[in-house]
Motif scaffolding. Structure first.
Motif, PDB file in Angstrom:
ATOM      1  N   GLU A   1       0.830  -1.211   0.000  1.00 58.09           N
ATOM      2  CA  GLU A   1       0.000   0.000   0.000  1.00 58.09           C
ATOM      3  C   GLU A   1       0.863   1.259   0.000  1.00 58.09           C
ATOM      4  O   GLU A   1       0.579   2.235  -0.708  1.00 58.09           O
ATOM      5  N   ALA A   2       1.955   1.236   0.805  1.00 60.72           N
ATOM      6  CA  ALA A   2       2.844   2.409   0.848  1.00 60.72           C
ATOM      7  C   ALA A   2       3.511   2.631  -0.504  1.00 60.72           C
ATOM      8  O   ALA A   2       3.610   3.769  -0.989  1.00 60.72           O
ATOM      9  N   LEU A   3       3.961   1.543  -1.138  1.00 59.77           N
ATOM     10  CA  LEU A   3       4.600   1.698  -2.450  1.00 59.77           C
ATOM     11  C   LEU A   3       3.591   2.160  -3.502  1.00 59.77           C
ATOM     12  O   LEU A   3       3.920   2.925  -4.407  1.00 59.77           O
ATOM     13  N   ALA A   4       2.348   1.699  -3.411  1.00 60.04           N
ATOM     14  CA  ALA A   4       1.312   2.158  -4.340  1.00 60.04           C
ATOM     15  C   ALA A   4       1.075   3.642  -4.182  1.00 60.04           C
ATOM     16  O   ALA A   4       0.856   4.354  -5.166  1.00 60.04           O
ATOM     17  N   CYS A   5       1.112   4.110  -2.929  1.00 58.32           N
ATOM     18  CA  CYS A   5       0.961   5.554  -2.702  1.00 58.32           C
ATOM     19  C   CYS A   5       2.123   6.329  -3.333  1.00 58.32           C
ATOM     20  O   CYS A   5       1.938   7.424  -3.874  1.00 58.32           O
ATOM     21  N   VAL A   6       3.330   5.766  -3.245  1.00 56.58           N
ATOM     22  CA  VAL A   6       4.497   6.424  -3.861  1.00 56.58           C
ATOM     23  C   VAL A   6       4.280   6.533  -5.372  1.00 56.58           C
ATOM     24  O   VAL A   6       4.504   7.595  -5.974  1.00 56.58           O
ATOM     25  N   VAL A   7       3.855   5.425  -5.992  1.00 52.18           N
ATOM     26  CA  VAL A   7       3.625   5.440  -7.435  1.00 52.18           C
ATOM     27  C   VAL A   7       2.531   6.437  -7.801  1.00 52.18           C
ATOM     28  O   VAL A   7       2.635   7.207  -8.761  1.00 52.18           O
ATOM     29  N   ARG A   8       1.434   6.438  -6.993  1.00 55.06           N
ATOM     30  CA  ARG A   8       0.325   7.356  -7.288  1.00 55.06           C
ATOM     31  C   ARG A   8       0.790   8.801  -7.207  1.00 55.06           C
ATOM     32  O   ARG A   8       0.474   9.622  -8.081  1.00 55.06           O
ATOM     33  N   ASP A   9       1.552   9.150  -6.140  1.00 55.90           N
ATOM     34  CA  ASP A   9       2.003  10.543  -6.006  1.00 55.90           C
ATOM     35  C   ASP A   9       3.020  10.906  -7.080  1.00 55.90           C
ATOM     36  O   ASP A   9       3.059  12.051  -7.554  1.00 55.90           O
ATOM     37  N   ALA A  10       3.881   9.952  -7.463  1.00 55.28           N
ATOM     38  CA  ALA A  10       4.825  10.242  -8.552  1.00 55.28           C
ATOM     39  C   ALA A  10       4.076  10.481  -9.858  1.00 55.28           C
ATOM     40  O   ALA A  10       4.419  11.382 -10.635  1.00 55.28           O
ATOM     41  N   ASP A  11       3.017   9.658 -10.100  1.00 49.31           N
ATOM     42  CA  ASP A  11       2.209   9.883 -11.306  1.00 49.31           C
ATOM     43  C   ASP A  11       1.519  11.228 -11.264  1.00 49.31           C
ATOM     44  O   ASP A  11       1.363  11.904 -12.301  1.00 49.31           O
ATOM     45  N   ARG A  12       1.094  11.614 -10.044  1.00 47.47           N
ATOM     46  CA  ARG A  12       0.442  12.930  -9.928  1.00 47.47           C
ATOM     47  C   ARG A  12       1.410  14.062 -10.296  1.00 47.47           C
ATOM     48  O   ARG A  12       1.051  14.996 -11.021  1.00 47.47           O
ATOM     49  N   ALA A  13       2.660  13.983  -9.799  1.00 46.73           N
ATOM     50  CA  ALA A  13       3.657  14.999 -10.169  1.00 46.73           C
ATOM     51  C   ALA A  13       3.928  14.956 -11.675  1.00 46.73           C
ATOM     52  O   ALA A  13       4.076  15.996 -12.321  1.00 46.73           O
ATOM     53  N   LYS A  14       3.985  13.740 -12.254  1.00 46.17           N
ATOM     54  CA  LYS A  14       4.204  13.625 -13.690  1.00 46.17           C
ATOM     55  C   LYS A  14       3.062  14.268 -14.476  1.00 46.17           C
ATOM     56  O   LYS A  14       3.284  14.948 -15.477  1.00 46.17           O
ATOM     57  N   ASP A  15       1.822  14.043 -13.986  1.00 44.57           N
ATOM     58  CA  ASP A  15       0.662  14.643 -14.678  1.00 44.57           C
ATOM     59  C   ASP A  15       0.714  16.156 -14.628  1.00 44.57           C
ATOM     60  O   ASP A  15       0.370  16.843 -15.603  1.00 44.57           O
ATOM     61  N   ILE A  16       1.128  16.716 -13.479  1.00 43.75           N
ATOM     62  CA  ILE A  16       1.209  18.181 -13.365  1.00 43.75           C
ATOM     63  C   ILE A  16       2.227  18.726 -14.366  1.00 43.75           C
ATOM     64  O   ILE A  16       1.968  19.692 -15.084  1.00 43.75           O
TER      65      ILE A  16
END
Length: 775
Positions: free
Chosen positions: A566-581
């Motif tokens: 779950e923690a690693l999924a959150c890392v991926v999700r937040d990294a994708d969010r920065a990539k989207d921005i």
């Protein structure tokens, strides 16, 4: 050093290098002066006050070099030296006594004021020197100078240009008056001396005389001198100030002009066409010999006649209309009938142009076209119809064979600006009219078409006699003999200049609109840079915390794989969010061609809101959104439509920054319109739009914002119009403004999009100012 870089910003080449040398020299001299002053003050036991005064003198001297930024920097260094070397405790960057702090502050203020004043005086002096240099150069270029006679001090002052014209230097008044007369040509001396004496008598004429000057080296100049006298209360002259203009070249030009006029008269009198020069009232001012011969008058008889005295082919109304046409166009060609002195008449062709010379003048070149008229009357009626049709359609016809041109229509001559009276043009003459960049292409295609026995349209440019570019489209058709050989080729020539110019203008307008939209998008993204940087930090910080949480779980209990996953999924999700921005920023900044795609308006608006979150937070603005229950799909350019939404949101934020009372609330709603499309509303609680501005805010370059260029809303409207929608504004309730735009709906849906309804109805995106955060 930052101040120095800012000062030098924008200068290039040798000027920048020279400026850098001056600034560097000023900085080094200032530092050296402060160091020397510090050493001397220390050796002499100067206190803080006397050392500060010593520093001020050094800074004032250094400021004479001109750079205020360097002077400010040196003032700060000097203040630091006072603190470190002369304010207790010595040798530390600390001040124990408030009196010393006050003295240092007073020194810094005084030094800044002194350096500012010194720099300003230096620049003012440089400006005066520059203006004087410009004035001197202007005098030299115009051969125009000034002189002054002071009758009290008995001195004469001459500008450098006047001295150069006379070839002498100014002397005492009595000596100068005698020498001045000696420099005047003997034939002009008496009248010049009389004019000078008359100007010094009370009530006498103004001094204004033209005479020749014989310089000491023997060269002659022609000058015109004018001057005014200042008198005292008793009617005695105090001083006389005047100007002197060297008009030698002007008088020489006049002589050459008269000689040129004589030569021109000779040429004109030997011309085969008749020349008539008329004034604005159609009265003959001058004629050439050919005009006298064709009409049977002598020159003195024709001069002074009205054109209707010999022009019987035009009535008064036709003459008036023709004159109006001539004033609009550069030259006009028409036909009329002239009557000779013996009463006989003959047809003529008249070409008229106008110019200014002591009033408006009309130059008429008249050609006897009697023979041409006889030939024209021999042509069949069908040829006349064909010629008229060609004239109306700007289409010419030509026929040629292997030996050259066989026939050219009248319109063909007009299109190519060739004289039909000179006969059929040869191929070389025609090819020379083709634009040099198109010439080889035209030659090769004609050869290829003849060789391959085919016909196809050919478009190229030709250059007129006055340099005007025309676009010509030709179509050719070969005629074959019984044996299959090409006998003749018939070609049509069509002037397509207006069509080509219209196409080019449309393309330029399209490109200009695209450039303006891109420039506006870059401007907005520049304003949002700080907010975007802040926005990207959120997902990066969250990803970092989630990664650390996963590491702690591994250290404490490696078996908790679910929590680690779950923690690693959150890392991926937040990294994708920065990539989207970052991706959204790149989409808005890059210069990409417009593209049509199917997308959800609600999602696109959500992305824009996320983009400006930090800007809205800083302005203490709460945001409410209400989106359609189902996804609202449209077809269009996603980036362009997001640019419209972004511009409207930023305008609303700026409008609300002036509101100090009441809440600041931004509302963004989407709904399905009655026409079947999607409606987007952006409302604010700002001061609203004045009625007199509401009708103009979408016009280009109209703005009510200080520093604005007035293109944002104009570009937004053009984008919405291009998508088949509509953009307008309404008054908000109870205050503020609402901007609305519609977009046509589409029946298509992306393949990877489900039809699940959105779970969002009305929601508050940001809380109040104390608890602003995304939910």
């Amino acid at each position: 050093m930052s101040a120095i870089r800012n000062l030098l910003h924008g200068e290039t080449g040798q000027n920048r290098a020279r400026r850098l040398q001056v600034v560097g020299a000023q900085l080094l001299l200032g530092l050296a002066g402060l160091a020397l002053s510090t050493y001397i003050a220390g050796q002499l036991g100067f206190g803080l006050g006397r050392t500060g005064f010593f520093y001020v003198i050094v800074l004032a001297l250094v400021s004479l070099l001109g750079s205020f930024a360097v002077s400010v920097l040196l003032s700060i260094v000097a203040a630091g030296c006072l603190d470190y070397f002369f304010a207790p405790p010595i040798g530390q960057w600390r001040i124990e006594f408030s009196e010393d702090l006050l003295r240092i502050a007073t020194f810094l203020t005084t030094s800044l004021v002194v350096t500012a004043l010194t720099t300003k005086l230096k620049r003012a002096g440089d400006k005066v020197h520059e203006n004087q240099s410009k004035w001197d150069r202007a005098e030299r270029i115009a051969h125009f100078g000034w002189w002054e006679r002071n009758f009290t001090s008995h001195r004469v002052s001459l500008s450098d240009e006047v001295s150069r014209i006379f070839g002498v230097q100014p002397v005492q008044l009595p000596d100068w008056h005698r020498r001045w007369l000696d420099l005047i040509h003997p034939d002009d001396r008496e009248k010049t001396a009389a004019a000078a004496a008359a100007a010094l008598r009370p009530g006498g004429p103004r001094y204004d005389v033209e005479y020749r000057v014989v310089r000491p080296d023997g060269t002659q100049r022609i000058v015109r001198s004018q001057g005014d006298v200042v008198w005292d209360g008793r009617g005695r002259p105090l001083r006389q100030f005047g100007v002197l203009h060297d008009i030698t070249e002007l008088r020489q030009a006049e002589v050459e002009l008269r000689a040129s006029e004589t030569r021109f008269r000779t040429f004109v009198d030997h011309a085969t066409d008749a020349f008539f020069l008329l004034n604005d009232h159609s009265i003959v001012v001058d004629v050439n010999q050919r005009a006298c011969e064709t009409l049977g008058y002598d020159r003195t008889e024709l001069i002074g006649k009205h054109r209707r005295d010999f022009d019987v082919g035009l009535d008064e109304a036709a003459i008036k209309k023709l004159k109006q046409t001539i004033l609009i166009q550069e030259r006009v060609t028409f036909e009329t009938v002239h009557r000779r002195k013996d009463g006989s008449s003959f047809p003529v062709e008249v070409r008229v142009g106008h110019f200014e010379q002591e009033g408006r003048r009309f130059l008429c070149v008249v050609r006897d076209i009697t023979e041409r008229k006889k030939a024209e009357q021999a042509l069949t009626r069908s040829a006349a119809y064909l010629a008229e049709a060609q004239r109306l359609s700007h289409t010419g016809t030509s026929v040629f064979d292997a030996n050259g041109n066989l026939y050219w229509s009248e319109e063909c001559y007009r299109l190519w600006e060739l004289d039909p009276l000179q006969g059929l043009p040869d191929g070389r003459t025609v090819l020379q009219r083709v634009h040099p960049d198109d010439r080889e292409r035209v030659r090769e295609q004609i050869r290829r078409d003849l060789r391959e026995r085919r016909s196809q349209p050919l478009e190229f440019r030709i250059v007129g006699l006055d340099g005007t570019i025309k676009h010509i489209e030709t179509n050719s058709h070969p005629l074959f003999s019984a044996e299959g050989a090409i006998v003749e080729v018939i070609a049509t020539h069509v002037d397509v200049t207006e069509r080509r110019l219209a196409q080019e203008q449309a393309e330029r307008l399209r490109q200009l609109e695209s450039d303006l939209a891109h420039m506006h998008r870059l401007t907005i993204m520049g304003e949002l840079t700080a907010s975007l940087a802040h926005e990207i930090l959120h997902p990066i910080a969250t990803a970092r915390n989630n990664a650390r949480a996963g590491m702690r779980i591994l250290e404490s209990n490696p078996q908790k794989t679910d929590q680690i996953r779950e923690a690693l999924a959150c890392v991926v999700r937040d990294a994708d969010r920065a990539k989207d921005i970052i991706g959204r920023v790149r989409d808005h900044i890059r210069r990409a061609p417009p593209r049509r795609e199917i997308f959800d308006v609600n999602q696109a608006v959500d992305e824009v809101i996320a983009l400006v979150r930090n800007t809205i937070e800083k302005s203490s603005i709460s945001v409410r959104t209400r989106f359609t229950e189902h996804k609202a799909f449209v077809r269009g350019d996603r980036v362009q439509l997001q640019q419209v939404t972004l511009n409207l949101i930023l305008n609303a934020v700026e409008a609300m920054t002036s509101v100090n009372q009441g809440g600041r609330e931004l509302t963004i709603n989407t709904e399905f319109s009655e026409t079947g499309g999607t409606l987007v509303r952006v409302g604010d609680s700002g001061p609203g739009i004045e009625p007199e501005h509401a009708a103009k805010i979408f016009e280009p370059f109209y703005t009510t914002r200080r520093g604005g260029i007035g293109m944002g809303l104009s570009i937004c409207r053009s984008i919405i119009d291009a998508h088949g929608g509509r953009l307008w504004t309404e008054a908000g309730q109870p205050r503020g403004a609402v901007f609305l735009f519609t977009l046509p709906a589409t029946e298509e849906m992306p393949e990877d999009v489900s039809s699940t309804p959105r779970a969002t109805g009305e929601r508050r995106v940001f809380e109040d100012a104390d608890q602003m955060a995304f939910k």
